[in-house]
Design an enzyme around this catalytic site. Structure first.
Site, PDB file in Angstrom:
ATOM      1  N   ASP A 166      44.488  28.396  77.284  1.00 14.12           N
ATOM      2  CA  ASP A 166      43.263  27.664  76.666  1.00 14.12           C
ATOM      3  C   ASP A 166      43.638  27.579  75.343  1.00 14.12           C
ATOM      4  O   ASP A 166      44.028  28.343  74.431  1.00 14.12           O
ATOM      5  CB  ASP A 166      42.029  28.749  77.103  1.00 14.12           C
ATOM      6  N   GLU A 174      46.817  23.725  77.685  1.00 12.41           N
ATOM      7  CA  GLU A 174      45.627  22.933  77.277  1.00 12.41           C
ATOM      8  C   GLU A 174      45.700  22.734  75.626  1.00 12.41           C
ATOM      9  O   GLU A 174      45.659  23.790  74.645  1.00 12.41           O
ATOM     10  CB  GLU A 174      44.485  23.638  77.648  1.00 12.41           C
TER      11      GLU A 174
HETATM   12  C1  GLC Z   1      39.272  24.844  75.757  1.00 12.42           C
HETATM   13  C2  GLC Z   1      38.177  24.769  76.958  1.00 12.42           C
HETATM   14  C3  GLC Z   1      36.750  24.251  76.362  1.00 12.42           C
HETATM   15  C4  GLC Z   1      36.401  25.558  75.321  1.00 12.42           C
HETATM   16  C5  GLC Z   1      37.543  25.677  74.400  1.00 12.42           C
HETATM   17  C6  GLC Z   1      37.239  27.058  73.586  1.00 12.42           C
HETATM   18  O1  GLC Z   1      39.065  23.625  75.091  1.00 12.42           O
HETATM   19  O2  GLC Z   1      38.435  23.619  77.633  1.00 12.42           O
HETATM   20  O3  GLC Z   1      35.858  24.198  77.394  1.00 12.42           O
HETATM   21  O4  GLC Z   1      35.114  25.154  74.758  1.00 12.42           O
HETATM   22  O5  GLC Z   1      38.732  25.838  74.764  1.00 12.42           O
HETATM   23  O6  GLC Z   1      37.507  28.196  74.534  1.00 12.42           O
END
Ligand code: GLC
Length: 603
Positions: A261, A303
């Site tokens: 993440d 991500e």
């Molecule tokens: C990532 C997740 C999102 C979250 C962020 C902070 O982008 O996909 O849903 O708000 O991280 O953890």
């Protein structure tokens, strides 16, 4: 000689130097000796505790590193509670996933979250426990086994950038333990204010600023996201050690993939925007090396919702230029192709394939054992700004910001005649940020009501976007409910923990009855046809754009096949002839509005 060594020893020898190289880059020569000893100990212990079935999986995947870059790979992403209430409920519903052909399941908000608002589970209170409402880690381990038998790999989020403010590390820091205080970034108000000037805003409306007062810590704690998500200080080697241990413990529970993440934010450096720093890449490379040694069956997925040009390095890079080690240093096996997702929605709003064509062209050249994760919607908003640079490179009369604002307005249903029913996220619509909405609501199914023609057009747009994800060769991952055509869900506004967070608009609860609806039958039928077509084409991996001869139509080469996507509401002539794998009929010389055709090579 090395034949006499166990596989673990061999991997320690082969990959250990790569891991130590990252540690040296991050923490300096002096720190590496003792840190490496501790990490090596963790690696050995984790490997010794690994179940024989997982060790066998390690061997099988090492022999076939492209196992997940396959035409039949298909993913599904869901919140456990919204899908089926609990882990046990999900296990009972696994047949739905099997029927869809799912081979990769990403479970959101599975680990124990902070009490109260937890940013949809992304404020983790305990990485090694399952959220108690949902079940236990033993149940998850059994689920992982059950899924593995059905060739479905289980993925969980590893929120690396921050813990919840009630995680044990944070609680100990608040209690005055200096070891854990050093897990976080604590700044004086003056330093925080100085840093703030260089930083962007992820949630400018609901969580403005990047720092939060923490009186127990005697300063401001760095909080890129919500105030209750405390950014970890990865410049502290103890954080690296702790996170490697967390990751390997989870891998031994049977998780086959980790969604890393917010990878772009891991390293903070004064005078920068603290995104995509080289050190963030070294951190991911260190984690990858640790997995390659102790649990090599496991995938990492990045991500990184950042401008297109910054994304491919999350696959890894050849860093001979940085030191003389040379050679390719892998990072993640999978990386979200966020820009392609955004481009699909821009293309629908504009009736032009120009942007997805440019993104496809920029998405080639993947290393071995790597693929894009392609998708049309996920649990997050569509963040428009990430494709600004790509638009700036395209010949156009309209300024890129104006173009994206127009696409956002269209998607938010603010343009006369728009079929979309999205809503602006972190913006009142006056600044460019994001848009929320389910696939069906954004593609026109909500606005269509009972009008059969309008519904038909909405179904075609849904299929078009699914086709973009599938034909472009990535691990195409659908978001729960989109296969059933679920519409925007406004009930979050009545929930005090969710009311401020517009992303809940597109995180509905699964409506199992809706699966029998005409809409669900149509969407899942088309999805199945797309999946079968890709399998027949033999295509997977880096995308290959094709010239379609018309700016409104995107051409993609998928394996042995050619796929054409008409992003416009016009009938468009194409010079392709043959057999459409989707309809089973010969391809007409004209593409209907929003039509997808998939030309089989054996046409
Ligand atoms: C990532 C997740 C999102 C979250 C962020 C902070 O982008 O996909 O849903 O708000 O991280 O953890």
């Amino acid at each position: 000689m090395s034949d006499a060594l166990s596989p673990l020893e061999q991997r320690l020898r082969a990959v250990g130097p790569r891991l130590r190289r990252q540690l040296r880059r991050l923490y300096g020569d002096a720190a590496v000796g003792p840190l490496w000893q501790q990490i090596e100990d963790v690696l050995r212990r984790a490997h010794a505790a690994r179940a024989p079935a997982l060790v066998a999986l390690d061997e099988a995947r090492l022999a076939d590193p492209d196992w997940f870059v396959a035409p039949d790979m298909f993913g599904y992403s869901t919140y456990v509670d919204r899908f089926a209430g609990s882990v046990a409920g999900l296990t009972a519903r696994a047949d739905h996933l099997e029927a869809l052909g799912v081979r990769y399941l990403h479970l959101l908000a599975l680990l124990k979250a902070r009490a109260g608002d937890s940013d949809g589970g992304f404020a983790v209170a305990d990485y090694l426990a399952v959220e108690p409402r949902l079940g236990t880690m033993d149940e998850v381990e059994a689920l992982a086994e059950r899924l593995r038998a059905a060739r479905i790999s289980l993925c969980v989020d590893l929120a690396l950038n921050h813990t919840a403010d009630d995680h044990e590390w944070a609680r100990r820091a608040k209690a005055g333990d200096p070891h854990y205080r050093a897990f976080y970034h604590v700044l004086s108000p003056e330093d925080a204010a100085a840093r703030e000037r260089d930083l962007g805003q992820v949630f400018p409306t609901t969580a403005p600023g990047n720092f939060t007062r923490a009186p127990e810590l005697g300063g401001e704690v760095w909080t890129t996201f919500y105030p209750f998500q405390w950014d970890l200080n990865w410049a502290n080697p103890a954080v690296m050690l702790a996170m490697i241990e967390v990751m390997l413990t989870l891998a031994n529970r049977g998780f086959e993939a980790f969604r890393l993440d917010s990878t772009a934010f891991l390293w903070k450096e004064a005078g920068t925007d603290c995104r995509n720093r080289p050190e963030a890449h070294y951190i991911v490379r260190a984690l990858r090396s640790a997995l390659d040694i102790a649990a090599p069956a496991t995938l990492l997925k990045a991500e990184a919702i950042v401008p297109t040009a910054f994304v491919p390095p999350y696959f890894g890079a050849d860093d001979g230029a940085i030191d003389d080690a040379g050679g390719f240093e892998p990072e993640c096996h999978l990386v979200y192709n966020n820009s392609l997702m955004v481009a699909g929605w821009v293309a629908l709003a504009e009736g032009s394939a120009a942007l997805p064509r440019a993104i496809l062209a920029a998405s080639g050249g993947l290393p071995r054992g790597a693929n894009w994760l392609s998708y049309s919607r996920c649990h997050d908003d569509i963040g428009w700004g990430t494709v600004l640079g790509d638009l700036a490179d395209l010949p156009a009369e309209v300024d890129p910001v104006a173009r994206l604002r127009a696409a956002a307005r269209f998607s938010d249903g603010q343009t006369p005649g728009s079929w979309a029913r999205g809503e602006p996220f972190q913006s009142d619509g006056s600044v460019l940020h994001g848009s929320n909405g389910t696939m069906a609501s954004l593609a026109g199914l909500e606005a269509a009501g009972d009008d059969p023609d309008a519904r038909e057009m909405a179904f075609r747009r849904i299929t078009l976007l699914n086709a973009l994800a599938i034909a472009s060769g990535g691990l195409a991952t659908t978001y729960m409910g989109d296969e059933a055509g679920l519409l925007n869900d406004h009930v979050y506004r009545d929930d005090p923990e969710h009311a401020h967070e517009g992303r809940w608009l597109h995180r509905p609860r699964m409506d199992w009855d809706a699966l029998g609806s005409d809409a669900a039958r149509r969407i899942t039928r088309d999805l199945a046809r797309l999946r079968r077509a890709r399998i027949a084409s033999g295509g997977a991996g880096a995308p290959a754009p094709l010239d379609s001869g018309d700016a409104r139509v995107l051409g993609i080469a998928c394996g042995r096949d050619r796929v054409f996507l008409n992003f416009s509401g016009d009938a468009v002539g194409i010079a392709a002839h043959g057999f459409d794998r989707l309809s089973g009929a010969p391809v007409a010389a004209t593409l209907a509005p929003w039509q997808t055709v998939w030309l089989g090579e054996d046409a």
